[in-house]
Scaffold this motif. Structure first.
Motif, PDB file in Angstrom:
ATOM      1  N   ASP A 141       0.946  -1.059   0.272  1.00 14.40           N
ATOM      2  CA  ASP A 141       0.039  -0.250  -0.625  1.00 14.40           C
ATOM      3  C   ASP A 141       0.977   1.035   0.330  1.00 14.40           C
ATOM      4  OD1 ASP A 141      -2.636   0.737   1.763  1.00 14.40           O
ATOM      5  OD2 ASP A 141      -1.837   2.172   0.463  1.00 14.40           O
ATOM      6  N   LYS A 147       0.936   9.003  -1.739  1.00 11.22           N
ATOM      7  CA  LYS A 147       0.249  10.009  -0.730  1.00 11.22           C
ATOM      8  C   LYS A 147       1.647   9.995  -0.075  1.00 11.22           C
ATOM      9  CE  LYS A 147      -4.028   9.348  -0.186  1.00 11.22           C
ATOM     10  NZ  LYS A 147      -5.960   9.242  -0.074  1.00 11.22           N
ATOM     11  N   ASN A 157      -2.656  12.395   8.802  1.00 12.08           N
ATOM     12  CA  ASN A 157      -1.892  13.009   7.160  1.00 12.08           C
ATOM     13  C   ASN A 157      -2.757  13.870   7.019  1.00 12.08           C
ATOM     14  OD1 ASN A 157      -1.780  10.060   7.858  1.00 12.08           O
ATOM     15  ND2 ASN A 157      -2.693   8.895   6.669  1.00 12.08           N
ATOM     16  N   LYS A 230      -3.758  -1.303  -6.502  1.00 16.36           N
ATOM     17  CA  LYS A 230      -4.086   0.171  -6.285  1.00 16.36           C
ATOM     18  C   LYS A 230      -3.701   1.006  -7.053  1.00 16.36           C
ATOM     19  CE  LYS A 230      -1.914   3.213  -2.742  1.00 16.36           C
ATOM     20  NZ  LYS A 230      -1.487   3.542  -1.788  1.00 16.36           N
ATOM     21  N   ARG A 244     -10.126   7.399  -6.056  1.00 15.05           N
ATOM     22  CA  ARG A 244      -9.324   6.905  -5.736  1.00 15.05           C
ATOM     23  C   ARG A 244      -9.868   7.049  -4.273  1.00 15.05           C
ATOM     24  NH1 ARG A 244      -2.889   9.202  -5.046  1.00 15.05           N
ATOM     25  NH2 ARG A 244      -3.263   7.432  -3.022  1.00 15.05           N
TER      26      ARG A 244
HETATM   27  O1  LIG Z   1      -3.341   5.911  -1.201  1.00 19.30           O
HETATM   28  C1  LIG Z   1      -4.351   5.749  -0.836  1.00 19.30           C
HETATM   29  O2  LIG Z   1      -5.494   6.532  -1.418  1.00 19.30           O
HETATM   30  C2  LIG Z   1      -4.789   5.407   0.289  1.00 19.30           C
HETATM   31  O3  LIG Z   1      -5.839   5.994   0.850  1.00 19.30           O
HETATM   32  C3  LIG Z   1      -4.254   4.678   1.549  1.00 19.30           C
HETATM   33  C4  LIG Z   1      -4.650   4.423   2.839  1.00 19.30           C
HETATM   34  O4  LIG Z   1      -4.316   2.737   3.321  1.00 19.30           O
HETATM   35  C5  LIG Z   1      -3.294   5.397   3.242  1.00 19.30           C
HETATM   36  O5  LIG Z   1      -4.029   5.256   4.579  1.00 19.30           O
HETATM   37  C6  LIG Z   1      -3.468   7.419   2.776  1.00 19.30           C
HETATM   38  O6  LIG Z   1      -2.822   7.209   3.889  1.00 19.30           O
HETATM   39  C7  LIG Z   1      -4.706   7.075   3.714  1.00 19.30           C
HETATM   40  O7  LIG Z   1      -5.306   8.170   3.380  1.00 19.30           O
HETATM   41  P1  LIG Z   1      -5.777   9.736   3.755  1.00 19.30           P
HETATM   42  O8  LIG Z   1      -5.810  10.111   2.471  1.00 19.30           O
HETATM   43  O9  LIG Z   1      -6.979   9.119   4.460  1.00 19.30           O
HETATM   44  O10 LIG Z   1      -5.136  10.322   5.092  1.00 19.30           O
END
Ligand SMILES: O=C(O)C(=O)C[C@@H](O)[C@H](O)[C@H](O)COP(=O)(O)O
Ligand SMILES: NC(=O)c1ccc[n+]([C@@H]2O[C@H](COP(=O)([O-])OP(=O)(O)OC[C@H]3O[C@@H](n4cnc5c(N)ncnc54)[C@H](O)[C@@H]3O)[C@@H](O)[C@H]2O)c1
Ligand SMILES: [Zn+2]
Length: 364
Positions: A141, A147, A157, A230, A244
């Motif tokens: 992932d 990201k 995040n 992905k 996404r």
């Molecule tokens: O790549 C993505 O898009 C995802 O949502 C992958 C998730 O598994 C991951 O934890 C991601 O960092 C979560 O994203 P966020 O935007 O909710 O911080």
């Protein structure tokens, strides 16, 4: 014989083609020099963490002894994903006079990958980045898709960007030293892929009774299938304007759960597993999925964690966190909800807060 396979990932972003190779194989980390020849005259900062460095750093420095190598070790754990930690790494880069042609290598799990990627994206407005993920979760992932980011004010995040690596190097051998708890944490994101896109993946997970039984053939299959899912989503919606968002199934509630006890009680995958259970419960209560499918998801979640009891106060903290989720629109909470086997939808209709709180009950 070292097995090496290459998946070519091409992402077209704003008419610029980001194409990067993902190398998957065994016994790679001892021969990293073969993968980064083009940086042999550039300064390289390896960012890793206090656990991974103890096991792998000597071997890596040995393999890169003819390169201009520096390294920075962050304390292992979610709390290293912070602006304060980013500041410390910027100081290191400035002290060693890193320039725009320099390279940052992230060698660790998703925490290392996110903070290293965030620093690479922001130092001098962007320097080269190579992701070398060393946990199952980061290999399936976080190492791809771009990201990057840090937590702020106990919100997951909330500070970050989209920043693609130049390449991703996955050495399955590094998983041999991963704890069972962290391996299970990675399985949670694979279960997510099964629910959002490929129901057949769930059968493979159902058949895993003992984590240590997972042989390298199964692990490589799970990694490749996860990355393909992905990759296909990120390719068409790199900046998460639409499709996404389905990769965020389980995260609307999961991130709120993960923030409890200052990120100390739950691993990311455990929190996401519980988030997937709660969001599947909401889906069942709305009549979007059958009780049988809900029970199947519950069975899979129980493989990841049994810890699902929250106090009233914790439920309030989780609710407040959910209201700050980055997918929300006009203060309306946006969920990703299962609608059939291997299929989810972006659900923008208002959901009663009482139902969301009920989904946090340990008896669901
Ligand atoms: O790549 C993505 O898009 C995802 O949502 C992958 C998730 O598994 C991951 O934890 C991601 O960092 C979560 O994203 P966020 O935007 O909710 O911080
Ligand atoms: N950017 C993305 O798209 C994305 C996707 C999913 C998750 N994430 C983020 O990733 C983080 C979770 O990643 P994680 O589960 O890899 O956690 P992590 O980076 O904290 O690693 C888990 C633990 O395993 C140890 N470890 C790492 N590699 C090891 C190895 N080979 N052998 C022994 N121990 C090892 C680490 O020191 C740590 O203690 C969260 O912050 C989450 O938000 C980001
Ligand atoms: Zn995740």
């Amino acid at each position: 014989m070292i097995e090496r396979e290459v998946i070519i990932l091409k992402i077209k972003v704003d008419s610029q083609l980001y194409k990067y190779n993902i190398y998957i194989g065994n016994n790679i980390y001892k021969t990293l020099n073969a993968y980064i020849k083009e940086y042999n005259d550039k300064k390289i900062l390896i960012i890793t963490d206090s656990n991974v460095s103890k096991i792998y750093l000597d071997s890596i420095l040995k393999s890169l002894k003819n390169f201009k190598i520096y390294y920075y070790i962050i304390p292992a754990g979610e709390n290293s994903k912070s602006l304060e930690m980013a500041g410390r790494i910027y100081n290191k880069l400035l002290r060693e006079k890193f320039d725009r042609q320099s390279l940052i290598i992230s060698f660790g799990g998703g925490v290392v990958g996110d903070i290293a990627g965030f620093v690479a994206a922001t130092y001098m407005r962007g320097i080269n980045l190579i992701q070398i993920p060393t946990t199952l979760l980061s290999q399936v992932d976080s190492s791809i898709g771009g990201k990057v980011g840090v937590n702020f004010n106990n919100i997951k995040n909330i500070i970050g960007s989209f920043y693609q690596p130049k390449k991703v190097i996955i050495d399955i051998d590094t998983l041999k030293t991963l704890s069972e708890r962290d391996t299970k944490s990675g399985l949670a994101e694979i279960i997510k892929y099964g629910i959002i896109s490929d129901y057949k993946l769930l059968n493979l997970i159902h058949n895993i009774n003992d984590i240590s039984e997972m042989d390298s053939k199964l692990i490589k299959l799970l990694i490749k299938r996860s990355l393909e899912i992905k990759k296909d989503i990120v390719k068409v919606d790199t900046f998460e304007k639409g499709k996404r968002k389905i990769l965020n199934f389980g995260h609307t509630i999961g991130h709120g759960i993960e923030s409890l006890d200052n990120f100390k009680r739950f691993k990311h995958g455990e929190a996401v597993a519980l988030g997937m259970l709660s969001e599947a419960y909401i889906s069942k209560e709305l009549g979007l999925i059958s009780i049988e499918y809900y029970k199947e998801i519950k069975q899979l979640v129980k493989k990841i964690t049994q810890d699902n009891i929250f106090t009233q106060q914790e439920k309030e903290v989780i609710m407040e966190n959910i209201k700050l989720d980055k997918k929300n629109m006009n203060e309306n909470i946006v969920f990703i909800l299962p609608i059939s086997y291997g299929k989810v939808k972006i659900y923008e209709d208002k959901i009663n807060e009482g139902l969301i709180k009920k989904s946090l009950g340990g008896d669901i």
